[in-house]
Design a protein around this motif. Structure first.
Motif, mmCIF file in Angstrom:
data_model
loop_
_atom_site.group_PDB
_atom_site.id
_atom_site.type_symbol
_atom_site.label_atom_id
_atom_site.label_comp_id
_atom_site.label_asym_id
_atom_site.label_seq_id
_atom_site.Cartn_x
_atom_site.Cartn_y
_atom_site.Cartn_z
ATOM 1 N N LEU A 194 0.835 -1.198 0.000
ATOM 2 C CA LEU A 194 0.000 0.000 0.000
ATOM 3 C C LEU A 194 0.872 1.252 0.000
ATOM 4 C CD1 LEU A 194 -2.763 1.393 0.199
ATOM 5 C CD2 LEU A 194 -2.628 1.125 2.701
ATOM 6 N N GLU A 195 1.942 1.236 0.785
ATOM 7 C CA GLU A 195 2.842 2.386 0.857
ATOM 8 C C GLU A 195 3.496 2.662 -0.496
ATOM 9 O OE1 GLU A 195 2.829 -0.154 2.876
ATOM 10 O OE2 GLU A 195 2.422 0.624 4.897
ATOM 11 N N ALA A 196 4.003 1.615 -1.135
ATOM 12 C CA ALA A 196 4.676 1.774 -2.424
ATOM 13 C C ALA A 196 3.686 2.198 -3.509
ATOM 14 C CB ALA A 196 5.375 0.478 -2.820
ATOM 15 N N LEU A 197 2.486 1.641 -3.470
ATOM 16 C CA LEU A 197 1.455 1.979 -4.451
ATOM 17 C C LEU A 197 1.050 3.437 -4.311
ATOM 18 C CD1 LEU A 197 -0.346 0.788 -6.685
ATOM 19 C CD2 LEU A 197 -2.007 0.196 -4.913
ATOM 20 N N SER A 198 0.870 3.894 -3.077
ATOM 21 C CA SER A 198 0.503 5.285 -2.814
ATOM 22 C C SER A 198 1.588 6.236 -3.306
ATOM 23 C CB SER A 198 0.275 5.485 -1.313
ATOM 24 O OG SER A 198 0.072 6.851 -1.002
ATOM 25 N N ALA A 199 2.837 5.908 -3.011
ATOM 26 C CA ALA A 199 3.948 6.762 -3.426
ATOM 27 C C ALA A 199 4.060 6.831 -4.938
ATOM 28 C CB ALA A 199 5.254 6.245 -2.822
ATOM 29 N N LYS A 200 3.865 5.695 -5.612
ATOM 30 C CA LYS A 200 3.952 5.655 -7.070
ATOM 31 C C LYS A 200 2.825 6.457 -7.703
ATOM 32 C CE LYS A 200 5.865 4.113 -10.856
ATOM 33 N NZ LYS A 200 7.232 4.546 -11.247
ATOM 34 N N ALA A 201 1.619 6.325 -7.169
ATOM 35 C CA ALA A 201 0.470 7.056 -7.708
ATOM 36 C C ALA A 201 0.675 8.561 -7.568
ATOM 37 C CB ALA A 201 -0.806 6.622 -6.998
ATOM 38 N N LYS A 202 1.137 9.000 -6.410
ATOM 39 C CA LYS A 202 1.367 10.436 -6.184
ATOM 40 C C LYS A 202 2.465 10.952 -7.108
ATOM 41 C CE LYS A 202 -0.116 10.791 -1.329
ATOM 42 N NZ LYS A 202 -0.723 9.462 -1.228
ATOM 43 N N ASP A 203 3.524 10.174 -7.255
ATOM 44 C CA ASP A 203 4.638 10.587 -8.111
ATOM 45 C C ASP A 203 4.190 10.736 -9.562
ATOM 46 O OD1 ASP A 203 7.540 10.883 -8.930
ATOM 47 O OD2 ASP A 203 7.098 8.973 -9.902
ATOM 48 N N LEU A 204 3.455 9.757 -10.066
ATOM 49 C CA LEU A 204 3.003 9.803 -11.453
ATOM 50 C C LEU A 204 2.040 10.968 -11.692
ATOM 51 C CD1 LEU A 204 2.439 6.001 -12.206
ATOM 52 C CD2 LEU A 204 4.168 7.485 -13.238
ATOM 53 N N ALA A 205 1.121 11.183 -10.759
ATOM 54 C CA ALA A 205 0.146 12.267 -10.907
ATOM 55 C C ALA A 205 0.832 13.627 -10.893
ATOM 56 C CB ALA A 205 -0.899 12.192 -9.794
ATOM 57 N N GLU A 206 1.778 13.810 -9.980
ATOM 58 C CA GLU A 206 2.485 15.088 -9.883
ATOM 59 C C GLU A 206 3.313 15.355 -11.131
ATOM 60 O OE1 GLU A 206 4.741 14.842 -6.310
ATOM 61 O OE2 GLU A 206 2.996 15.067 -4.984
ATOM 62 N N ARG A 207 4.010 14.335 -11.619
ATOM 63 C CA ARG A 207 4.844 14.544 -12.809
ATOM 64 C C ARG A 207 4.006 14.672 -14.075
ATOM 65 N NH1 ARG A 207 8.160 10.774 -14.256
ATOM 66 N NH2 ARG A 207 7.599 9.091 -12.813
ATOM 67 N N ALA A 208 2.824 14.047 -14.085
ATOM 68 C CA ALA A 208 1.922 14.210 -15.228
ATOM 69 C C ALA A 208 1.467 15.666 -15.323
ATOM 70 C CB ALA A 208 0.715 13.289 -15.090
ATOM 71 N N ARG A 209 1.111 16.269 -14.193
ATOM 72 C CA ARG A 209 0.651 17.657 -14.186
ATOM 73 C C ARG A 209 1.783 18.636 -14.471
ATOM 74 N NH1 ARG A 209 -2.195 15.528 -9.420
ATOM 75 N NH2 ARG A 209 -4.346 15.095 -10.042
ATOM 76 N N ALA A 210 3.022 18.205 -14.216
ATOM 77 C CA ALA A 210 4.183 19.063 -14.478
ATOM 78 C C ALA A 210 4.814 18.781 -15.840
ATOM 79 C CB ALA A 210 5.229 18.872 -13.362
ATOM 80 N N ASN A 211 4.141 17.965 -16.664
ATOM 81 C CA ASN A 211 4.655 17.614 -17.998
ATOM 82 C C ASN A 211 6.037 16.962 -17.934
ATOM 83 O OD1 ASN A 211 2.326 18.702 -19.025
ATOM 84 N ND2 ASN A 211 3.272 20.524 -19.873
ATOM 85 N N GLN A 212 6.232 16.049 -16.980
ATOM 86 C CA GLN A 212 7.536 15.432 -16.804
ATOM 87 C C GLN A 212 7.515 13.913 -16.965
ATOM 88 O OE1 GLN A 212 8.957 16.713 -12.962
ATOM 89 N NE2 GLN A 212 9.290 18.820 -13.621
ATOM 90 N N LEU A 213 6.460 13.379 -17.551
ATOM 91 C CA LEU A 213 6.380 11.932 -17.742
ATOM 92 C C LEU A 213 7.145 11.507 -18.990
ATOM 93 C CD1 LEU A 213 2.671 10.924 -16.996
ATOM 94 C CD2 LEU A 213 4.667 10.576 -15.548
ATOM 95 N N GLY A 214 7.803 10.350 -18.879
ATOM 96 C CA GLY A 214 8.378 9.745 -20.058
ATOM 97 C C GLY A 214 7.299 9.020 -20.839
ATOM 98 N N ALA A 215 7.509 8.830 -22.141
ATOM 99 C CA ALA A 215 6.483 8.229 -23.002
ATOM 100 C C ALA A 215 6.071 6.839 -22.518
ATOM 101 C CB ALA A 215 6.977 8.161 -24.440
ATOM 102 N N ASP A 216 7.004 6.048 -21.994
ATOM 103 C CA ASP A 216 6.688 4.692 -21.557
ATOM 104 C C ASP A 216 5.851 4.655 -20.286
ATOM 105 O OD1 ASP A 216 8.051 3.640 -23.676
ATOM 106 O OD2 ASP A 216 9.903 3.257 -22.565
ATOM 107 N N GLU A 217 5.725 5.784 -19.620
ATOM 108 C CA GLU A 217 5.004 5.812 -18.343
ATOM 109 C C GLU A 217 3.500 5.969 -18.521
ATOM 110 O OE1 GLU A 217 7.803 7.441 -14.921
ATOM 111 O OE2 GLU A 217 7.696 8.874 -16.571
ATOM 112 N N TYR A 218 3.018 6.167 -19.736
ATOM 113 C CA TYR A 218 1.571 6.183 -19.957
ATOM 114 C C TYR A 218 1.182 5.215 -21.075
ATOM 115 C CZ TYR A 218 2.962 9.847 -23.315
ATOM 116 O OH TYR A 218 3.586 10.583 -24.301
#
Length: 216
Positions: A143-167
């Motif tokens: 649960l801890e790792a899943l929560s951290a990953k979800a927050k990280d992906l959402a924050e970087r998505a809104r900041a236009n910092q995702l790599g192409a393979d991440e979506y």
């Protein structure tokens, strides 16, 4: 292995357009004061994919209410102990465990492949459109790792910092509008997934006992 984050000034590349997709031509009559903006980039691709999904997939929507009283009590207890999790974190964890038990849901759109990995797509709204970052092998995360990953992906998505393979590469998607007070909605399936879960808000409700009295 996760792809390295893109530089902060790099724009998120729009997902590949759906080949052969064309919108019906609508000769809209403009009125005085109307402005016209051409639909391009991510917004155009999102529109194409939503249109294609809605046209090609015979959707069946099932709506179920879930009593989350115990979950909210548990969440409050964890928060008091210094572990802050969102309701969405628990939803993602529950979905990952359910998909692990029922891998037949992970069938691809062509109906010929059962995919082994529980790669959870997580819909994130951006000003330019909608993007779906993917939590790979979500069923193997705590649960801890899943929560951290979800927050990280959402924050970087809104900041236009995702790599192409991440979506790319989702096998099931979760779309949560509960934080906006939405009581019910029908999300459009993210192809080539075969299903999507729409999560609405939590509400207080009266509970009836078997004899018809209100439970305390």
């Amino acid at each position: 292995k996760a792809a390295a984050p893109a530089p902060a000034d790099r724009k998120i590349a729009a997902p590949a357009a759906v080949s052969g997709t064309a919108f019906p031509v609508k000769n809209l009559q403009l009125m005085e004061g109307d402005t016209v903006e051409k639909l391009t980039g991510m917004r155009k691709v999102v529109a194409q994919r939503m249109y294609t999904s809605a046209v090609e997939i015979p959707t069946v929507t099932q709506t179920v209410k879930v009593d989350v009283t115990a979950l909210l009590v548990f969440r409050k207890k964890l928060k008091e102990e210094g572990h802050a999790f969102s309701v969405n974190d628990f939803v993602l964890k529950a979905v990952a465990k359910a998909l692990r038990r029922h891998p037949e849901i992970l069938v691809s759109l062509d109906g010929e492949q059962i995919r082994a990995h529980v790669n959870l797509g997580m819909a994130v709204a951006l000003d330019a459109g909608l993007i779906v970052p993917v939590i790979r092998d979500a069923d193997l995360l705590s649960l801890e790792a899943l929560s951290a990953k979800a927050k990280d992906l959402a924050e970087r998505a809104r900041a236009n910092q995702l790599g192409a393979d991440e979506y790319k590469g989702s096998t099931f998607t979760v779309s949560n509008l509960g934080m906006f007070g939405v009581e019910s909605f029908t999300p459009i399936i993210n192809q080539p997934d075969a299903a999507i879960l729409g999560v609405s808000c939590t509400e207080d409700e009266l509970v009836m006992e078997d004899d018809g009295t209100i439970a305390k």
